[in-house]
Design an enzyme around this catalytic site. Structure first.
Site, PDB file in Angstrom:
ATOM      1  N   TRP A  29       0.861  -1.175   0.000  1.00 46.41           N
ATOM      2  CA  TRP A  29       0.000   0.000   0.000  1.00 46.41           C
ATOM      3  C   TRP A  29       0.902   1.231   0.000  1.00 46.41           C
ATOM      4  O   TRP A  29       1.848   1.308   0.793  1.00 46.41           O
ATOM      5  CB  TRP A  29      -0.868   0.045   1.255  1.00 46.41           C
ATOM      6  CG  TRP A  29      -2.043  -0.870   1.281  1.00 46.41           C
ATOM      7  CD1 TRP A  29      -3.307  -0.605   0.855  1.00 46.41           C
ATOM      8  CD2 TRP A  29      -2.085  -2.204   1.794  1.00 46.41           C
ATOM      9  NE1 TRP A  29      -4.132  -1.687   1.052  1.00 46.41           N
ATOM     10  CE2 TRP A  29      -3.402  -2.685   1.633  1.00 46.41           C
ATOM     11  CE3 TRP A  29      -1.130  -3.057   2.366  1.00 46.41           C
ATOM     12  CZ2 TRP A  29      -3.791  -3.954   2.032  1.00 46.41           C
ATOM     13  CZ3 TRP A  29      -1.508  -4.318   2.752  1.00 46.41           C
ATOM     14  CH2 TRP A  29      -2.822  -4.762   2.573  1.00 46.41           C
ATOM     15  N   HIS A 105      -8.363   2.245   3.144  1.00 48.20           N
ATOM     16  CA  HIS A 105      -8.765   2.425   1.747  1.00 48.20           C
ATOM     17  C   HIS A 105      -8.725   3.889   1.331  1.00 48.20           C
ATOM     18  O   HIS A 105      -9.158   4.770   2.069  1.00 48.20           O
ATOM     19  CB  HIS A 105     -10.178   1.868   1.534  1.00 48.20           C
ATOM     20  CG  HIS A 105     -10.636   1.917   0.106  1.00 48.20           C
ATOM     21  ND1 HIS A 105      -9.970   1.244  -0.905  1.00 48.20           N
ATOM     22  CD2 HIS A 105     -11.669   2.568  -0.494  1.00 48.20           C
ATOM     23  CE1 HIS A 105     -10.588   1.468  -2.060  1.00 48.20           C
ATOM     24  NE2 HIS A 105     -11.604   2.278  -1.836  1.00 48.20           N
ATOM     25  N   TRP A 106      -8.186   4.135   0.108  1.00 45.06           N
ATOM     26  CA  TRP A 106      -8.147   5.459  -0.496  1.00 45.06           C
ATOM     27  C   TRP A 106      -9.122   5.525  -1.661  1.00 45.06           C
ATOM     28  O   TRP A 106      -9.293   4.557  -2.394  1.00 45.06           O
ATOM     29  CB  TRP A 106      -6.751   5.766  -1.049  1.00 45.06           C
ATOM     30  CG  TRP A 106      -5.667   5.925  -0.041  1.00 45.06           C
ATOM     31  CD1 TRP A 106      -4.745   4.985   0.336  1.00 45.06           C
ATOM     32  CD2 TRP A 106      -5.356   7.109   0.701  1.00 45.06           C
ATOM     33  NE1 TRP A 106      -3.890   5.509   1.272  1.00 45.06           N
ATOM     34  CE2 TRP A 106      -4.237   6.816   1.517  1.00 45.06           C
ATOM     35  CE3 TRP A 106      -5.919   8.396   0.765  1.00 45.06           C
ATOM     36  CZ2 TRP A 106      -3.676   7.755   2.377  1.00 45.06           C
ATOM     37  CZ3 TRP A 106      -5.351   9.324   1.615  1.00 45.06           C
ATOM     38  CH2 TRP A 106      -4.249   9.005   2.410  1.00 45.06           C
ATOM     39  N   ASP A 122     -14.009   5.622  -6.871  1.00 47.78           N
ATOM     40  CA  ASP A 122     -13.620   4.638  -5.862  1.00 47.78           C
ATOM     41  C   ASP A 122     -13.307   3.321  -6.564  1.00 47.78           C
ATOM     42  O   ASP A 122     -14.185   2.705  -7.180  1.00 47.78           O
ATOM     43  CB  ASP A 122     -14.760   4.455  -4.862  1.00 47.78           C
ATOM     44  CG  ASP A 122     -14.347   3.685  -3.623  1.00 47.78           C
ATOM     45  OD1 ASP A 122     -13.344   2.950  -3.675  1.00 47.78           O
ATOM     46  OD2 ASP A 122     -15.036   3.821  -2.596  1.00 47.78           O
TER      47      ASP A 122
END
Length: 218
Positions: A29, A105-106, A122
């Site tokens: 990540w 989460h981004w 998203d």
């Protein structure tokens, strides 16, 4: 003794360490520092020809916006001149811990003034929708958007095929959308950004950081 986590690059307000650069190798990540650097590079270098139309908010600033009161936000955001910007890019994270940036989460929230809407991209569709809507509500008075006409739109975009590329999708979507908005690129983000281009973007970003670091010491 050599510093195993030495500074790799000092660019504007971004300070990247070797451990940050290492995150660009799969399967990691990426963190808020890499997103913040990329946003700063887009605004200061790659798309500086349209800086008067764009605002790219750093992840650390977005985290403050999420939890700050209206009076604090007025002071914090005044220097960004958001009411004059046509497009405001907001990296969204689901982290609820006010002491740090980054969570699970981004996703990407974009204010498009001409359409009076906040568009949400998203790569794990719907995961960050609630957080993004709350951010829209916080930002609405500061971009001078008419509340009665303002829309929140969940946009179609490519989905990540693994659990770790959400931050890279934010960067790839941001880069293409800026091209689409200010350079009149005709292809939509869903036609261009996919899992392969995101994987390639990791390598390109690592190469950019390495190149900038080399230039800074020459």
């Amino acid at each position: 003794m050599a510093n195993d986590d030495a500074i790799v690059l000092n660019f504007g307000d971004s300070l990247l360490l070797k451990s940050d650069l290492d995150l660009l190798a799969e399967p990691n990540w990426i963190n808020d520092k890499l997103i913040g650097f990329a946003y700063e590079y887009y605004e200061r270098e790659q798309f500086n020809h349209s800086a008067d139309r764009l605002a790219l908010l750093s992840p650390s600033l977005v985290q403050i916006i999420r939890f700050a009161g209206a009076s604090d936000l007025q002071v914090l955001l005044e220097s960004l001149h958001l009411p004059t910007k046509q497009f405001v890019f907001v990296p969204v994270n689901d982290n609820s811990d006010t002491s740090k940036v980054g969570g699970m989460h981004w996703s990407l929230l974009v204010y498009v003034r001409s359409r009076q809407e906040f568009q949400h991209y998203d790569s794990s569709r719907g995961t960050n929708q609630a957080v993004a809507k709350r951010l829209m509500d916080k930002l609405q008075p500061f971009v001078h958007a008419p509340k009665g006409k303002l829309k929140f739109v969940e946009m179609d975009c490519s989905h990540q095929e693994n659990s770790y590329d959400c931050g890279m999708f934010v960067l790839a979507n941001t880069e293409h959308l800026i091209r689409e908005f200010v350079e009149c690129v005709s292809l939509g983000v869903g036609d261009v950004v996919n899992q392969q281009t995101v994987s390639d973007k990791r390598k390109h970003l690592a190469q950019l950081i390495t190149s900038l670091a080399k230039d800074s010491v020459e």
